[in-house]
Write a protein that holds these residues in place. Structure first.
Motif, PDB file in Angstrom:
ATOM      1  N   ASN A 132      -5.091  -1.868  -7.060  1.00 52.28           N
ATOM      2  CA  ASN A 132      -5.390  -3.202  -7.586  1.00 52.28           C
ATOM      3  C   ASN A 132      -4.117  -4.017  -7.780  1.00 52.28           C
ATOM      4  O   ASN A 132      -4.101  -5.223  -7.516  1.00 52.28           O
ATOM      5  N   ALA A 133      -3.049  -3.360  -8.244  1.00 47.24           N
ATOM      6  CA  ALA A 133      -1.790  -4.075  -8.470  1.00 47.24           C
ATOM      7  C   ALA A 133      -1.229  -4.644  -7.174  1.00 47.24           C
ATOM      8  O   ALA A 133      -0.739  -5.774  -7.150  1.00 47.24           O
ATOM      9  N   VAL A 134      -1.313  -3.887  -6.088  1.00 45.52           N
ATOM     10  CA  VAL A 134      -0.752  -4.382  -4.829  1.00 45.52           C
ATOM     11  C   VAL A 134      -1.718  -5.313  -4.097  1.00 45.52           C
ATOM     12  O   VAL A 134      -1.287  -6.107  -3.273  1.00 45.52           O
ATOM     13  N   THR A 135      -3.005  -5.236  -4.414  1.00 44.24           N
ATOM     14  CA  THR A 135      -3.974  -6.101  -3.759  1.00 44.24           C
ATOM     15  C   THR A 135      -4.167  -7.412  -4.509  1.00 44.24           C
ATOM     16  O   THR A 135      -4.123  -8.492  -3.917  1.00 44.24           O
TER      17      THR A 135
ATOM     18  N   PRO B  95       0.803  -1.236   0.000  1.00 47.28           N
ATOM     19  CA  PRO B  95       0.000   0.000   0.000  1.00 47.28           C
ATOM     20  C   PRO B  95       0.830   1.277   0.000  1.00 47.28           C
ATOM     21  O   PRO B  95       0.455   2.269  -0.623  1.00 47.28           O
ATOM     22  N   ARG B  96       1.968   1.259   0.657  1.00 44.28           N
ATOM     23  CA  ARG B  96       2.823   2.439   0.664  1.00 44.28           C
ATOM     24  C   ARG B  96       3.360   2.737  -0.740  1.00 44.28           C
ATOM     25  O   ARG B  96       3.441   3.884  -1.165  1.00 44.28           O
ATOM     26  N   GLY B  97       3.724   1.686  -1.478  1.00 44.61           N
ATOM     27  CA  GLY B  97       4.175   1.849  -2.857  1.00 44.61           C
ATOM     28  C   GLY B  97       3.079   2.409  -3.752  1.00 44.61           C
ATOM     29  O   GLY B  97       3.339   3.231  -4.636  1.00 44.61           O
ATOM     30  N   ALA B  98       1.831   1.968  -3.525  1.00 41.77           N
ATOM     31  CA  ALA B  98       0.705   2.479  -4.317  1.00 41.77           C
ATOM     32  C   ALA B  98       0.489   3.968  -4.061  1.00 41.77           C
ATOM     33  O   ALA B  98       0.277   4.743  -5.001  1.00 41.77           O
ATOM     34  N   ARG B  99       0.552   4.381  -2.808  1.00 40.11           N
ATOM     35  CA  ARG B  99       0.403   5.808  -2.484  1.00 40.11           C
ATOM     36  C   ARG B  99       1.528   6.632  -3.086  1.00 40.11           C
ATOM     37  O   ARG B  99       1.303   7.706  -3.645  1.00 40.11           O
ATOM     38  N   LEU B 100       2.750   6.124  -2.981  1.00 43.82           N
ATOM     39  CA  LEU B 100       3.897   6.834  -3.532  1.00 43.82           C
ATOM     40  C   LEU B 100       3.785   6.956  -5.053  1.00 43.82           C
ATOM     41  O   LEU B 100       4.078   8.010  -5.618  1.00 43.82           O
ATOM     42  N   ALA B 101       3.336   5.908  -5.720  1.00 42.54           N
ATOM     43  CA  ALA B 101       3.176   5.946  -7.178  1.00 42.54           C
ATOM     44  C   ALA B 101       2.189   7.032  -7.579  1.00 42.54           C
ATOM     45  O   ALA B 101       2.421   7.767  -8.550  1.00 42.54           O
ATOM     46  N   ARG B 102       1.105   7.152  -6.852  1.00 39.67           N
ATOM     47  CA  ARG B 102       0.111   8.189  -7.155  1.00 39.67           C
ATOM     48  C   ARG B 102       0.708   9.580  -6.995  1.00 39.67           C
ATOM     49  O   ARG B 102       0.575  10.439  -7.868  1.00 39.67           O
ATOM     50  N   ARG B 103       1.406   9.799  -5.904  1.00 45.95           N
ATOM     51  CA  ARG B 103       1.992  11.126  -5.647  1.00 45.95           C
ATOM     52  C   ARG B 103       3.082  11.474  -6.658  1.00 45.95           C
ATOM     53  O   ARG B 103       3.124  12.584  -7.178  1.00 45.95           O
TER      54      ARG B 103
ATOM     55  N   ILE C 280      -1.733   6.024 -19.193  1.00 45.47           N
ATOM     56  CA  ILE C 280      -1.352   5.535 -17.866  1.00 45.47           C
ATOM     57  C   ILE C 280      -1.317   4.016 -17.956  1.00 45.47           C
ATOM     58  O   ILE C 280      -2.305   3.401 -18.356  1.00 45.47           O
ATOM     59  N   GLU C 281      -0.183   3.437 -17.576  1.00 48.30           N
ATOM     60  CA  GLU C 281      -0.058   1.984 -17.592  1.00 48.30           C
ATOM     61  C   GLU C 281       0.460   1.512 -16.240  1.00 48.30           C
ATOM     62  O   GLU C 281       1.444   2.051 -15.737  1.00 48.30           O
ATOM     63  N   VAL C 282      -0.215   0.520 -15.679  1.00 46.93           N
ATOM     64  CA  VAL C 282       0.237  -0.107 -14.445  1.00 46.93           C
ATOM     65  C   VAL C 282       0.395  -1.590 -14.727  1.00 46.93           C
ATOM     66  O   VAL C 282      -0.548  -2.246 -15.181  1.00 46.93           O
ATOM     67  N   SER C 283       1.604  -2.097 -14.473  1.00 41.29           N
ATOM     68  CA  SER C 283       1.928  -3.494 -14.757  1.00 41.29           C
ATOM     69  C   SER C 283       2.292  -4.207 -13.469  1.00 41.29           C
ATOM     70  O   SER C 283       2.984  -3.652 -12.612  1.00 41.29           O
ATOM     71  N   ASP C 284       1.836  -5.441 -13.341  1.00 40.35           N
ATOM     72  CA  ASP C 284       2.245  -6.288 -12.228  1.00 40.35           C
ATOM     73  C   ASP C 284       2.664  -7.641 -12.779  1.00 40.35           C
ATOM     74  O   ASP C 284       2.536  -7.894 -13.976  1.00 40.35           O
TER      75      ASP C 284
ATOM     76  N   ASP D   9     -18.355  -4.325  -0.239  1.00 34.57           N
ATOM     77  CA  ASP D   9     -17.308  -3.377   0.140  1.00 34.57           C
ATOM     78  C   ASP D   9     -16.305  -3.103  -0.968  1.00 34.57           C
ATOM     79  O   ASP D   9     -15.481  -2.208  -0.850  1.00 34.57           O
ATOM     80  N   SER D  10     -16.325  -3.881  -2.022  1.00 36.10           N
ATOM     81  CA  SER D  10     -15.328  -3.689  -3.082  1.00 36.10           C
ATOM     82  C   SER D  10     -15.970  -3.923  -4.445  1.00 36.10           C
ATOM     83  O   SER D  10     -17.143  -4.283  -4.543  1.00 36.10           O
ATOM     84  N   GLY D  11     -15.181  -3.704  -5.495  1.00 40.91           N
ATOM     85  CA  GLY D  11     -15.654  -3.984  -6.841  1.00 40.91           C
ATOM     86  C   GLY D  11     -16.081  -2.770  -7.636  1.00 40.91           C
ATOM     87  O   GLY D  11     -16.600  -2.908  -8.742  1.00 40.91           O
ATOM     88  N   ARG D  12     -15.849  -1.571  -7.105  1.00 38.45           N
ATOM     89  CA  ARG D  12     -16.287  -0.365  -7.811  1.00 38.45           C
ATOM     90  C   ARG D  12     -15.153   0.398  -8.488  1.00 38.45           C
ATOM     91  O   ARG D  12     -15.386   1.306  -9.262  1.00 38.45           O
ATOM     92  N   GLY D  13     -13.933   0.014  -8.222  1.00 37.59           N
ATOM     93  CA  GLY D  13     -12.784   0.757  -8.723  1.00 37.59           C
ATOM     94  C   GLY D  13     -12.687   0.776 -10.237  1.00 37.59           C
ATOM     95  O   GLY D  13     -12.461   1.824 -10.844  1.00 37.59           O
ATOM     96  N   LEU D  14     -12.835  -0.374 -10.876  1.00 39.26           N
ATOM     97  CA  LEU D  14     -12.758  -0.397 -12.333  1.00 39.26           C
ATOM     98  C   LEU D  14     -13.962   0.281 -12.976  1.00 39.26           C
ATOM     99  O   LEU D  14     -13.873   0.735 -14.121  1.00 39.26           O
TER     100      LEU D  14
END
Length: 154
Positions: free
Chosen positions: A63-66, A24-32, A94-98, A119-124
């Protein structure tokens, strides 16, 4: 008879690519970091394009980290900005690869609306609503997948 030559202005395609820890920390950092990079390219903070990009980057990296996390492997954020001119709009990709290729999200037109109370499933659904174009691609030559989103800049 020769067609008149049309003078094309020089186009500089800007590319940013960086790997982040798959947590999660990597995901936040990527956004910033991604939003900072867009700002340096002339897409200012709090503009419509920046806000849309923030939501998309945030969702795809989460999504990539989860769902795409493989222990010991990072995910990658790649931004590509192709500026336009007065007649043609610029494009932000914008491309995110895992590295987890077997766990693929649904693509455009395949997203099921979650039931009330889930509680989930709305992001996409958010990505689908904001993107002008998007797709889920195989990551070649490395293992995994890439979610690619394109925004037409106004």
């Amino acid at each position: 008879m020769e067609a008149p030559a049309k003078i094309q202005p020089a186009v500089t395609v800007r590319v940013f690519r960086r790997q982040f820890s798959s947590n999660p920390r990597g995901a936040r950092l990527a956004r910033r970091v991604g939003l900072y990079q867009l700002h340096t390219w002339g897409i200012p903070y709090l503009s419509d394009a920046s806000e849309s990009a923030a939501l998309i980057i945030g969702e795809l990296t989460a999504n990539a980290v989860t769902h795409g996390r493989v222990p010991g492997r990072d995910f990658e954020l790649r931004l590509t900005h192709t500026p336009g001119d007065r007649e043609i709009l610029g494009v932000l990709r914008i491309e995110v690869s895992d590295t987890r290729g077997e766990c693929r999200p649904p693509g455009p037109g395949e997203i099921a609306v979650p039931a009330d109370g889930d509680d989930s499933g709305r992001g996409l659904l958010i990505v689908d609503a904001l993107a002008d174009r998007w797709a889920v691609l195989d990551r070649v030559p490395q293992p995994g997948k890439t979610v690619r989103v394109e925004l037409d800049l106004l």
